[in-house]
Motif scaffolding. Sequence first.
Motif, PDB file in Angstrom:
ATOM      1  N   GLY A  92      49.338  34.683  53.932  1.00 38.97           N
ATOM      2  CA  GLY A  92      48.583  34.242  52.755  1.00 38.97           C
ATOM      3  C   GLY A  92      47.401  35.160  52.488  1.00 38.97           C
ATOM      4  O   GLY A  92      46.908  35.245  51.358  1.00 38.97           O
ATOM      5  N   LEU A  93      46.978  35.868  53.524  1.00 38.86           N
ATOM      6  CA  LEU A  93      45.832  36.776  53.377  1.00 38.86           C
ATOM      7  C   LEU A  93      46.135  37.870  52.351  1.00 38.86           C
ATOM      8  O   LEU A  93      45.329  38.173  51.475  1.00 38.86           O
ATOM      9  CB  LEU A  93      45.490  37.398  54.736  1.00 38.86           C
ATOM     10  N   ARG A  94      47.344  38.432  52.448  1.00 35.42           N
ATOM     11  CA  ARG A  94      47.704  39.539  51.554  1.00 35.42           C
ATOM     12  C   ARG A  94      47.717  39.072  50.086  1.00 35.42           C
ATOM     13  O   ARG A  94      47.139  39.705  49.217  1.00 35.42           O
ATOM     14  CB  ARG A  94      49.089  40.076  51.934  1.00 35.42           C
ATOM     15  N   GLU A  95      48.363  37.915  49.876  1.00 34.35           N
ATOM     16  CA  GLU A  95      48.489  37.402  48.504  1.00 34.35           C
ATOM     17  C   GLU A  95      47.102  37.189  47.896  1.00 34.35           C
ATOM     18  O   GLU A  95      46.815  37.604  46.776  1.00 34.35           O
ATOM     19  CB  GLU A  95      49.273  36.077  48.553  1.00 34.35           C
ATOM     20  N   TRP A  96      46.217  36.538  48.660  1.00 27.71           N
ATOM     21  CA  TRP A  96      44.866  36.236  48.165  1.00 27.71           C
ATOM     22  C   TRP A  96      44.058  37.505  47.907  1.00 27.71           C
ATOM     23  O   TRP A  96      43.442  37.678  46.854  1.00 27.71           O
ATOM     24  CB  TRP A  96      44.141  35.335  49.187  1.00 27.71           C
ATOM     25  N   LEU A  97      44.100  38.409  48.874  1.00 27.04           N
ATOM     26  CA  LEU A  97      43.258  39.595  48.772  1.00 27.04           C
ATOM     27  C   LEU A  97      43.754  40.535  47.677  1.00 27.04           C
ATOM     28  O   LEU A  97      42.958  41.043  46.867  1.00 27.04           O
ATOM     29  CB  LEU A  97      43.231  40.304  50.134  1.00 27.04           C
ATOM     30  N   GLU A  98      45.066  40.740  47.621  1.00 25.18           N
ATOM     31  CA  GLU A  98      45.605  41.659  46.604  1.00 25.18           C
ATOM     32  C   GLU A  98      45.360  41.107  45.203  1.00 25.18           C
ATOM     33  O   GLU A  98      45.018  41.844  44.279  1.00 25.18           O
ATOM     34  CB  GLU A  98      47.090  41.928  46.861  1.00 25.18           C
ATOM     35  N   ALA A  99      45.535  39.780  45.034  1.00 27.40           N
ATOM     36  CA  ALA A  99      45.285  39.174  43.712  1.00 27.40           C
ATOM     37  C   ALA A  99      43.817  39.330  43.333  1.00 27.40           C
ATOM     38  O   ALA A  99      43.486  39.677  42.199  1.00 27.40           O
ATOM     39  CB  ALA A  99      45.679  37.699  43.737  1.00 27.40           C
ATOM     40  N   THR A 100      42.922  39.101  44.296  1.00 30.58           N
ATOM     41  CA  THR A 100      41.479  39.203  44.015  1.00 30.58           C
ATOM     42  C   THR A 100      41.101  40.620  43.618  1.00 30.58           C
ATOM     43  O   THR A 100      40.373  40.831  42.641  1.00 30.58           O
ATOM     44  CB  THR A 100      40.672  38.760  45.261  1.00 30.58           C
ATOM     45  N   LEU A 101      41.626  41.599  44.355  1.00 31.72           N
ATOM     46  CA  LEU A 101      41.291  42.995  44.050  1.00 31.72           C
ATOM     47  C   LEU A 101      41.870  43.392  42.686  1.00 31.72           C
ATOM     48  O   LEU A 101      41.211  44.067  41.893  1.00 31.72           O
ATOM     49  CB  LEU A 101      41.814  43.926  45.154  1.00 31.72           C
ATOM     50  N   ARG A 102      43.084  42.925  42.405  1.00 31.72           N
ATOM     51  CA  ARG A 102      43.740  43.292  41.133  1.00 31.72           C
ATOM     52  C   ARG A 102      43.011  42.662  39.946  1.00 31.72           C
ATOM     53  O   ARG A 102      42.641  43.341  38.988  1.00 31.72           O
ATOM     54  CB  ARG A 102      45.206  42.826  41.175  1.00 31.72           C
ATOM     55  N   VAL A 103      42.759  41.353  40.024  1.00 23.80           N
ATOM     56  CA  VAL A 103      42.155  40.624  38.902  1.00 23.80           C
ATOM     57  C   VAL A 103      40.751  41.143  38.600  1.00 23.80           C
ATOM     58  O   VAL A 103      40.324  41.180  37.449  1.00 23.80           O
ATOM     59  CB  VAL A 103      42.144  39.099  39.214  1.00 23.80           C
ATOM     60  N   THR A 104      40.042  41.563  39.646  1.00 22.91           N
ATOM     61  CA  THR A 104      38.662  42.022  39.443  1.00 22.91           C
ATOM     62  C   THR A 104      38.581  43.528  39.201  1.00 22.91           C
ATOM     63  O   THR A 104      37.489  44.072  39.076  1.00 22.91           O
ATOM     64  CB  THR A 104      37.792  41.675  40.674  1.00 22.91           C
ATOM     65  N   GLY A 105      39.748  44.183  39.129  1.00 22.05           N
ATOM     66  CA  GLY A 105      39.760  45.632  38.868  1.00 22.05           C
ATOM     67  C   GLY A 105      39.056  46.422  39.950  1.00 22.05           C
ATOM     68  O   GLY A 105      38.429  47.438  39.677  1.00 22.05           O
ATOM     69  N   THR A 106      39.137  45.941  41.185  1.00 22.16           N
ATOM     70  CA  THR A 106      38.465  46.636  42.297  1.00 22.16           C
ATOM     71  C   THR A 106      39.331  47.796  42.774  1.00 22.16           C
ATOM     72  O   THR A 106      40.492  47.603  43.134  1.00 22.16           O
ATOM     73  CB  THR A 106      38.209  45.651  43.460  1.00 22.16           C
ATOM     74  N   TYR A 107      38.752  48.985  42.737  1.00 26.29           N
ATOM     75  CA  TYR A 107      39.486  50.175  43.149  1.00 26.29           C
ATOM     76  C   TYR A 107      38.914  50.674  44.474  1.00 26.29           C
ATOM     77  O   TYR A 107      37.707  50.858  44.611  1.00 26.29           O
ATOM     78  CB  TYR A 107      39.360  51.262  42.078  1.00 26.29           C
TER      79      TYR A 107
END
Length: 301
Positions: A92-107
């Motif tokens: 679940g860590l991957r799903e949460w973290l990847e979604a957060t980085l993607r939605v917030t445009g974090t590069y």
Amino acid sequence: MEFYFLGTGAGMPSKQRNVSSIALLHPKMTWLFDCGEATQHQMLHSPIKPRKVSTIFITHLHGDHIFGLPGFISTRAALEGTTRLTIYGPKGLREWLEATLRVTGTYLRYPLDIIEVEAGQTYQQEGFRVTVEALEHRFLAYGYRIEGEEEKGALLVEALQELGIPSGPLYRRIKQDSMFVFDGVEYQSADFLGTPKPGVKLAILGDTIPCAGSIRLAQEVDVLVHEATFADSEEDHAGRFGHSTARQAAEIARQAQAKKLLLTHISARYVDQEQRLEAEAREVFQESYLMMDHQSVVIKG
Ligand SMILES: [Zn+2]
Ligand SMILES: [Zn+2]
């Protein structure tokens, strides 16, 4: 090597204690265990450099253990962090973290590896062996056991000199290689080395009630880090919410024959009463120490 406690509170932050995060500082690397909200703010008041953090171990996905991850990860990039960051944690860590980085445009300008762990697995990380066990927290939760490599014993110089083997580059080779040749004769290096020095053994547990997984992880460790959310008077409450009392943590340390116990994840209700929790633990296990934010503890190895 040392532990540095960035956050020692349970559930929510207080003025005295931020939520969970512990750093393990080693000359070669910096690791984090959990990354609660505002962990990066705590780092500003500590010797820890975000870009030096190479590995993060997440014990479970409750917010007080992970809400600081996105902020920390992006600040690490802004502060010239270019080296790989590896994060171990539950499914679940991957799903949460990847979604957060993607939605917030974090590069991120560095490679990020997310490794979702399972109970019973063992990993090699930067020269250490990491074992994962499930804990009991009414929620998927893990603890980690960290073991350093055994170091070879010291050279038995007298024994070498008795054979007329002079000091020099050969001595270094005897420490490195399993056998060596001197004057046409083959020798086993082990015959000229003292008792090997065992590697450091540490256990860092997440939130849990007393359980078999805790004892396995903590077996004969040099240092056990265990939650102690509550005092004796709240033992029933602790069990209902998947937590431990300080005394229960001490009981685990005693049963597992740990050498030292560091207590963290302390409920905000015990502000200025910390001595009480430490005293209850010491009735069971003398080497119990209740941690405060920004406290560090030196570990051998
Ligand atoms: Zn917690
Ligand atoms: Zn929790």
